[in-house]
Design a protein around this motif. Structure first.
Motif, PDB file in Angstrom:
ATOM      1  N   UNK A 185       0.822  -1.223   0.000  1.00  0.00           N
ATOM      2  CA  UNK A 185       0.000   0.000   0.000  1.00  0.00           C
ATOM      3  C   UNK A 185       0.848   1.263   0.000  1.00  0.00           C
ATOM      4  N   UNK A 186       2.191   1.113  -0.021  1.00  0.00           N
ATOM      5  CA  UNK A 186       3.072   2.259  -0.128  1.00  0.00           C
ATOM      6  C   UNK A 186       3.478   2.915   1.174  1.00  0.00           C
ATOM      7  N   UNK A 187       3.184   2.276   2.309  1.00  0.00           N
ATOM      8  CA  UNK A 187       3.551   2.860   3.607  1.00  0.00           C
ATOM      9  C   UNK A 187       5.051   2.749   3.868  1.00  0.00           C
ATOM     10  N   UNK A 188       5.684   1.710   3.342  1.00  0.00           N
ATOM     11  CA  UNK A 188       7.134   1.556   3.461  1.00  0.00           C
ATOM     12  C   UNK A 188       7.683   1.185   2.091  1.00  0.00           C
ATOM     13  N   UNK A 189       8.972   1.366   1.905  1.00  0.00           N
ATOM     14  CA  UNK A 189       9.592   1.021   0.631  1.00  0.00           C
ATOM     15  C   UNK A 189       9.627  -0.493   0.459  1.00  0.00           C
ATOM     16  N   UNK A 190       9.426  -0.932  -0.772  1.00  0.00           N
ATOM     17  CA  UNK A 190       9.458  -2.360  -1.056  1.00  0.00           C
ATOM     18  C   UNK A 190      10.899  -2.764  -1.339  1.00  0.00           C
ATOM     19  N   UNK A 191      11.363  -3.804  -0.657  1.00  0.00           N
ATOM     20  CA  UNK A 191      12.721  -4.291  -0.877  1.00  0.00           C
ATOM     21  C   UNK A 191      12.795  -5.029  -2.208  1.00  0.00           C
ATOM     22  N   UNK A 192      14.012  -5.234  -2.687  1.00  0.00           N
ATOM     23  CA  UNK A 192      14.199  -5.993  -3.927  1.00  0.00           C
ATOM     24  C   UNK A 192      13.669  -7.412  -3.784  1.00  0.00           C
ATOM     25  N   UNK A 193      13.836  -8.005  -2.576  1.00  0.00           N
ATOM     26  CA  UNK A 193      13.342  -9.373  -2.349  1.00  0.00           C
ATOM     27  C   UNK A 193      11.817  -9.432  -2.451  1.00  0.00           C
ATOM     28  N   UNK A 194      11.141  -8.464  -1.833  1.00  0.00           N
ATOM     29  CA  UNK A 194       9.672  -8.455  -1.898  1.00  0.00           C
ATOM     30  C   UNK A 194       9.191  -8.192  -3.318  1.00  0.00           C
ATOM     31  N   UNK A 195       9.885  -7.320  -4.026  1.00  0.00           N
ATOM     32  CA  UNK A 195       9.508  -7.035  -5.406  1.00  0.00           C
ATOM     33  C   UNK A 195       9.676  -8.286  -6.270  1.00  0.00           C
ATOM     34  N   UNK A 196      10.795  -9.011  -6.087  1.00  0.00           N
ATOM     35  CA  UNK A 196      11.030 -10.246  -6.848  1.00  0.00           C
ATOM     36  C   UNK A 196       9.990 -11.304  -6.492  1.00  0.00           C
ATOM     37  N   UNK A 197       9.630 -11.388  -5.197  1.00  0.00           N
ATOM     38  CA  UNK A 197       8.614 -12.339  -4.757  1.00  0.00           C
ATOM     39  C   UNK A 197       7.276 -12.031  -5.418  1.00  0.00           C
ATOM     40  N   UNK A 198       6.864 -10.774  -5.388  1.00  0.00           N
ATOM     41  CA  UNK A 198       5.593 -10.378  -5.997  1.00  0.00           C
ATOM     42  C   UNK A 198       5.558 -10.623  -7.496  1.00  0.00           C
ATOM     43  N   UNK A 199       6.661 -10.320  -8.159  1.00  0.00           N
ATOM     44  CA  UNK A 199       6.742 -10.530  -9.604  1.00  0.00           C
ATOM     45  C   UNK A 199       6.637 -12.017  -9.941  1.00  0.00           C
ATOM     46  N   UNK A 200       7.373 -12.841  -9.202  1.00  0.00           N
ATOM     47  CA  UNK A 200       7.334 -14.286  -9.459  1.00  0.00           C
ATOM     48  C   UNK A 200       5.928 -14.844  -9.230  1.00  0.00           C
ATOM     49  N   UNK A 201       5.292 -14.461  -8.127  1.00  0.00           N
ATOM     50  CA  UNK A 201       3.939 -14.950  -7.852  1.00  0.00           C
ATOM     51  C   UNK A 201       2.958 -14.488  -8.924  1.00  0.00           C
ATOM     52  N   UNK A 202       3.074 -13.234  -9.341  1.00  0.00           N
ATOM     53  CA  UNK A 202       2.191 -12.695 -10.375  1.00  0.00           C
ATOM     54  C   UNK A 202       2.350 -13.465 -11.683  1.00  0.00           C
ATOM     55  N   UNK A 203       3.602 -13.850 -12.005  1.00  0.00           N
ATOM     56  CA  UNK A 203       3.881 -14.570 -13.249  1.00  0.00           C
ATOM     57  C   UNK A 203       3.715 -16.082 -13.133  1.00  0.00           C
TER      58      UNK A 203
END
Length: 84
Positions: A5-23
């Motif tokens: 929701x943008x309250x804290x910065x997203x780490x590279x690990x969380x971004x990679x996790x979200x991208x992998x799950x989305x794909x």
């Protein structure tokens, strides 16, 4: 949740996790904790559900008459124990 929701910065690990799950891919951070596989996320989840079902039945009902060897973490140890 806060990163989504943008309250804290997203780490590279969380971004990679979200991208992998989305794909529909197995996230690298999960891949490190599982036996080597080329399965996509959906197949990987189904495999682990079947594996969990096998282990649960084994614990509750005793050793099965037929063993799903590829569902074991290290099937070689099971077959070696049978020989002994």
């Amino acid at each position: 949740k806060k990163a989504l929701v943008g309250e804290i910065a997203m780490s590279n690990e969380l971004d990679a996790l979200g991208t992998a799950l989305f794909n529909g891919q197995l996230p690298d951070m999960w891949r490190k904790l599982t036996p080597q596989t080329e399965k996509m996320l959906g197949s990987w989840v189904l495999f682990h559900e079947r594996r969990n079902k096998q282990y649960k039945a084994w614990a509750e009902e005793g050793e099965p008459m037929v063993m799903w060897l590829s569902g074991l973490s290290i099937p070689e140890t099971y077959t070696a124990a049978l020989v002994q």
